[in-house]
Design an enzyme around this catalytic site. Structure first.
Site, short mmCIF file in Angstrom:
data_model
loop_
_atom_site.label_atom_id
_atom_site.label_comp_id
_atom_site.label_asym_id
_atom_site.label_seq_id
_atom_site.Cartn_x
_atom_site.Cartn_y
_atom_site.Cartn_z
N LYS A 103 -13.12 7.55 -15.48
CA LYS A 103 -13.09 8.13 -16.82
C LYS A 103 -12.47 7.14 -17.80
O LYS A 103 -11.45 6.52 -17.51
CB LYS A 103 -12.31 9.44 -16.81
N THR B 204 -15.00 -3.90 4.22
CA THR B 204 -14.07 -2.79 4.39
C THR B 204 -14.80 -1.46 4.43
O THR B 204 -15.98 -1.35 4.10
CB THR B 204 -13.07 -2.75 3.22
N ASP C 156 -8.91 1.50 -6.83
CA ASP C 156 -9.28 2.79 -7.40
C ASP C 156 -9.98 2.55 -8.73
O ASP C 156 -9.41 1.92 -9.64
CB ASP C 156 -8.02 3.64 -7.61
N ASP D 99 4.50 0.67 -4.16
CA ASP D 99 3.83 0.18 -5.35
C ASP D 99 4.01 -1.33 -5.47
O ASP D 99 5.14 -1.83 -5.44
CB ASP D 99 4.44 0.90 -6.56
N GLU E 126 0.85 -1.19 0.00
CA GLU E 126 0.00 0.00 0.00
C GLU E 126 0.89 1.24 0.00
O GLU E 126 1.62 1.47 0.97
CB GLU E 126 -0.92 0.00 1.22
N ASP F 159 -17.41 -2.34 -6.60
CA ASP F 159 -18.80 -1.91 -6.72
C ASP F 159 -19.03 -1.15 -8.02
O ASP F 159 -20.11 -0.57 -8.20
CB ASP F 159 -19.18 -1.03 -5.53
N TYR G 155 -14.44 0.89 2.43
CA TYR G 155 -14.82 1.26 1.07
C TYR G 155 -16.13 0.57 0.67
O TYR G 155 -16.96 1.16 -0.03
CB TYR G 155 -13.70 0.90 0.10
N GLU G 156 -16.31 -0.66 1.10
CA GLU G 156 -17.57 -1.33 0.82
C GLU G 156 -18.72 -0.66 1.55
O GLU G 156 -19.81 -0.47 0.99
CB GLU G 156 -17.49 -2.80 1.21
#
Length: 237
Positions: free
Chosen positions: A147, A216, A143, A121, A94, A179, A218-219
């Site tokens: 776009k 998480t 992420d 990375d 991370e 998602d 984010y979920e």
């Protein structure tokens, strides 16, 4: 420095995410100062390992299977897996230092002793992992780069999937949670092209979370905002 090389000797790899967010709390600074070096998997970065010598997984975890979490966010899932599976070793990568600090606090609280942390990375980690060494990998709420012109920045591209496949054992499991419907589409198109098969026989196989799932942050955000999680499971051929 040449056009395609960093001063360290590393290949020039564009990185589009954030390395740091809001100011860290003193306790988080302490976690980084006191714990991060102790949890190092070894020399991963190009500045410390320009010859790209492979890291010694046996010295890290003995004969345990090794799992890899790619972009662990705040670390809640990885710590959960480590505590539930003390017979495996887990490496987390991370680059967002705030997330790293959050993870270190969770490791202290849980007392997990089977985690190694690389604050950078994951492509650098792929350079130094032995071939056929990873038994399971996780890509959870990456992420989305929504776009269209940014889709090449997503993890599910050849730049990432080819080296991931190389370091995973035959039959190893790769889990992807997202998602974003278009990320699902790209994942289902690209991952099978790079050495994996999708393990789904019925809608529940991608609609329902895994039995050992730890939701998480984010979920939870996705659910609050009305987006539908997808749980995709692949196996290396």
């Amino acid at each position: 420095m040449t056009r395609d090389r960093h001063p360290s000797g590393a290949p020039w790899r564009n990185f589009y995410g954030r390395f740091k967010g809001k100011t860290l709390r003193p306790s988080q600074e302490a976690y980084l100062d006191e714990d991060l070096a102790k949890l190092s998997p070894g020399a991963v970065g190009w500045d410390e390992n320009p010859d790209r010598n492979l890291i010694d997984l046996k010295s890290l975890f003995g004969d345990r299977d090794v799992w890899l979490e790619i972009g662990f966010g705040g670390g809640e899932h990885m710590v959960h897996q480590a505590v539930q599976n003390p017979d495996v070793g887990i490496i987390g990568c991370e680059p967002f230092i705030n997330g790293v600090a959050m993870l270190l606090g969770k490791i202290r609280e849980a007392g997990a002793e089977n985690i190694a942390v690389y604050p950078g990375d994951v492509r650098h980690m792929f350079d130094v992992l032995p071939e056929n060494s990873i038994s399971r990998a996780f890509l959870l709420y990456p992420d989305p780069w929504p776009k269209k012109r940014h889709h090449r920045r997503r993890f599910v591209t050849e730049e990432h999937l080819t080296p991931l496949c190389k370091v995973m054992k035959k039959g190893a499991i790769f889990r992807v949670a997202t998602d974003i419907p278009d990320y699902v589409r790209q994942t289902l198109e690209e991952v099978p092209r790079h050495g994996f098969e999708w393990l789904a026989e019925r809608p529940a196989d991608w609609r329902d979370p895994w039995d050992d799932w730890m939701s998480t942050r984010y979920e939870q955000k996705a659910l609050r905002e009305g987006r539908v999680p997808h749980y995709l499971t692949f196996r290396k051929r």
